[in-house]
Motif scaffolding. Structure first.
Motif, PDB file in Angstrom:
ATOM      1  N   ARG A  11       0.983  -1.395   0.128  1.00 54.07           N
ATOM      2  CA  ARG A  11       0.082   0.172  -0.162  1.00 54.07           C
ATOM      3  C   ARG A  11       1.215   1.270  -0.056  1.00 54.07           C
ATOM      4  O   ARG A  11       1.813   1.483   1.189  1.00 54.07           O
ATOM      5  CB  ARG A  11      -1.010  -0.134   0.963  1.00 54.07           C
ATOM      6  N   VAL A  13       1.191   5.090  -0.968  1.00 56.79           N
ATOM      7  CA  VAL A  13       0.544   6.425  -0.785  1.00 56.79           C
ATOM      8  C   VAL A  13       1.370   7.834  -1.328  1.00 56.79           C
ATOM      9  O   VAL A  13       2.571   7.997  -0.887  1.00 56.79           O
ATOM     10  CB  VAL A  13      -0.421   7.499   0.897  1.00 56.79           C
ATOM     11  N   GLY A 275       1.156   5.990   7.233  1.00 59.36           N
ATOM     12  CA  GLY A 275       0.315   6.344   6.599  1.00 59.36           C
ATOM     13  C   GLY A 275       0.368   7.642   6.636  1.00 59.36           C
ATOM     14  O   GLY A 275       1.503   8.624   7.138  1.00 59.36           O
ATOM     15  N   ALA A 286      -0.716   3.465   5.016  1.00 54.88           N
ATOM     16  CA  ALA A 286       0.685   2.919   4.531  1.00 54.88           C
ATOM     17  C   ALA A 286       2.218   1.920   4.322  1.00 54.88           C
ATOM     18  O   ALA A 286       1.675   2.815   6.070  1.00 54.88           O
ATOM     19  CB  ALA A 286       0.478   3.890   3.271  1.00 54.88           C
ATOM     20  N   VAL A 289       5.483   6.129   1.984  1.00 56.22           N
ATOM     21  CA  VAL A 289       4.816   6.936   1.586  1.00 56.22           C
ATOM     22  C   VAL A 289       5.307   7.737   0.783  1.00 56.22           C
ATOM     23  O   VAL A 289       6.437   8.158   1.066  1.00 56.22           O
ATOM     24  CB  VAL A 289       4.667   7.948   2.790  1.00 56.22           C
TER      25      VAL A 289
END
Length: 501
Positions: A11, A13, A275, A286, A289
């Motif tokens: 994940r 961002v 995140g 996340a 990043v």
């Protein structure tokens, strides 16, 4: 498809949809990662966004586009073909240079066309010098790109690993001054200026910049300048479309307030990105990043508990720019090109005033771009868009913009009228260093940190902060540096860092 290969999807961002963030999004989404891009504006682009007003379309940031193969590879990383999303056309001439003595030289697209232009304007001896310069630039670029630009560094001594390219770079004269290197090939002062002014893109005077930055001259003068249909603002729109097609999610009109990580981010105890938090309190989890904000501002606003690295605490910044966007009634003079450089009579003294004294150039060289010559749809019928740029000091200088803003705009308006451009202004926008600062650019310069020796290559702020695992940076303040081609490369390098987590 992307050349990157991931062990497992993560994940990610991405904070900011500037060109660097978009490049990273294309590479990461194309590799199968779960990518979310958060952009505070209502459109992608960052500094390369656009303003549409009363039928006029203004590109707010870069206007010179080179190295289209870097764009092609970015689209390919997301599984798209550039020609399906963006149409580029070469500009010929790339620039038209106008000198104080009334003479002009066109920077033609293609080596042979430019050689003919120099032969006609300056004579066969200077033409021969141009051909030798092109050979040197080609050798310099072929060495620099893989060994020193398109790579991540682990530590500063990686600059000499492998050793052979570093030795070859030294033998090519890359550590002498850029202007000194160009003078090896030309005696005509006009050509010296034409092939060394690009040092300003790196935040330095041609007399100060190392010849290694002739790679920028190579991009302009040998590989050529291009223009996308719809203006430069069409580039981030197309990149966003490619990233979205590859699976990335875009959120516009929402601002990130903090990058979140566990631990305290100290070198002793470390930390792990978890995140980001948005201004409205929403948290997006996340594993990594990627921050596309200007690096010094990112540490101050998004990472306030993490002291910036030493290189940022003593950083030297590039000068800034006063940019005047004018929508005018009428068409430019017949001799005007898409890009026009109007060189002042002064040269070295103007750079001293700007870079060392922090004052406005007494006799500035000015870039005037007329994108409607290539795409008339950017303005109403029988009207034109003018983009006028004058180099000015950053906010570290001695200019009071509450007093000088209006005077600078009026002076530029007078120069444009003197040079024969339409002067009936219908709509206008001006950007001075205080405006750039409000947009989140340190010291009000859109050109980020100057490319001094100790702010280039492995000495430039790294695109990772090893105190926080999963924190990656992208954009002009980190490696490899300033300019659209370099920022596109920075996106690929940032994606590579995520792959290595």
């Amino acid at each position: 498809m992307s050349v990157l290969r991931t062990r497992r999807p993560r994940r990610v961002v991405i904070v900011g949809a500037g060109l660097g963030g978009l490049s990273a999004a294309c590479h990461l989404a194309g590799s199968g990662h779960e990518v979310t891009v958060v952009e505070q504006a209502d459109q992608p682009g960052g500094r390369a966004a656009r303003i549409v007003k009363d039928g006029f379309t203004f590109d707010t940031g870069p206007t010179v586009l080179t190295m289209p193969e870097l764009l092609e590879s970015t689209f390919a990383a997301a599984g798209s073909r550039m020609e399906d999303l963006l149409t580029l056309r070469p500009l010929d001439p790339s620039y038209r240079a106008n000198f104080a003595d009334g003479s002009t030289i066109a920077l033609r697209h293609g080596r042979e066309a430019m050689a003919a232009e120099i032969r006609e304007a300056c004579g066969p001896v200077e033409e021969a010098g141009f051909r030798r310069m092109c050979d040197w630039l080609e050798s310099l670029y072929q060495l620099e790109m893989p060994a020193f630009i398109d790579r991540n560094y682990q530590r500063f001594w990686d600059l000499a690993v492998p050793l052979q390219p570093a030795l070859r770079l030294f033998r090519l004269g890359a550590v002498r001054s850029l202007e000194g290197a160009i003078r090896r090939y030309f005696t005509d002062e006009r050509l010296v200026r034409l092939f060394s002014f690009q040092a300003m893109y790196a935040g330095l005077a041609p007399q100060q910049a190392l010849a290694v930055f002739a790679v920028i001259t190579y991009m302009d003068s040998v590989r050529g300048v291009y223009f996308p249909e719809g203006g430069i603002g069409a580039v981030p729109m197309a990149l966003a479309a490619a990233a979205k097609k590859a699976g990335a999610t875009f959120t516009y009109g929402r601002q990130v307030s903090r990058v979140l990580y566990d631990g305290n981010g100290s070198r002793r105890r470390g930390g792990q990105v978890t995140g980001v938090r948005l201004m409205d309190g929403t948290e997006l989890p996340a594993d990594a990043v990627v921050v596309n904000a200007d690096l010094p501002v990112a540490y101050r606003t998004l990472l306030p508990d993490l002291p910036p690295p030493p290189v940022l605490r003593k950083a030297r910044y590039s000068p800034s720019a006063f940019v005047w966007h004018a929508g005018v009634r009428g068409l430019p003079p017949a001799h005007a090109s898409h890009h026009n450089i109007h060189f002042g009579a002064e040269w070295s003294s103007s750079f001293r005033t700007l870079l060392h004294e922090g004052r406005l150039m007494p006799d500035p060289s000015v870039l005037v771009t007329v994108p409607t010559l290539s795409d008339p749809s950017l303005a109403p019928e029988d009207s034109s868009v003018l983009y006028v740029l004058e180099p000015v000091p950053s906010l570290a200088g001695k200019v009071d913009w509450t007093k000088e803003r209006r005077a600078t705009r009026e002076r530029l308006g007078g120069l444009l009228e003197h040079w024969g451009y339409p002067s009936d202004v219908i709509v206008e926008e001006a950007m001075d260093p205080t405006d750039w600062a409000r947009q989140g650019m340190a010291l009000g310069t859109p050109f980020a940190l100057a490319h001094t020796f100790f702010q280039s290559g492995p000495f430039r702020p790294a695109n990772v902060d090893r105190r926080v695992h999963g924190l990656v940076f992208v954009g002009s303040s980190t490696v490899p540096g300033v300019g659209v081609p370099m920022v596109l490369v920075s996106g690929r390098l940032a994606a590579e860092r995520v792959e290595q987590l």
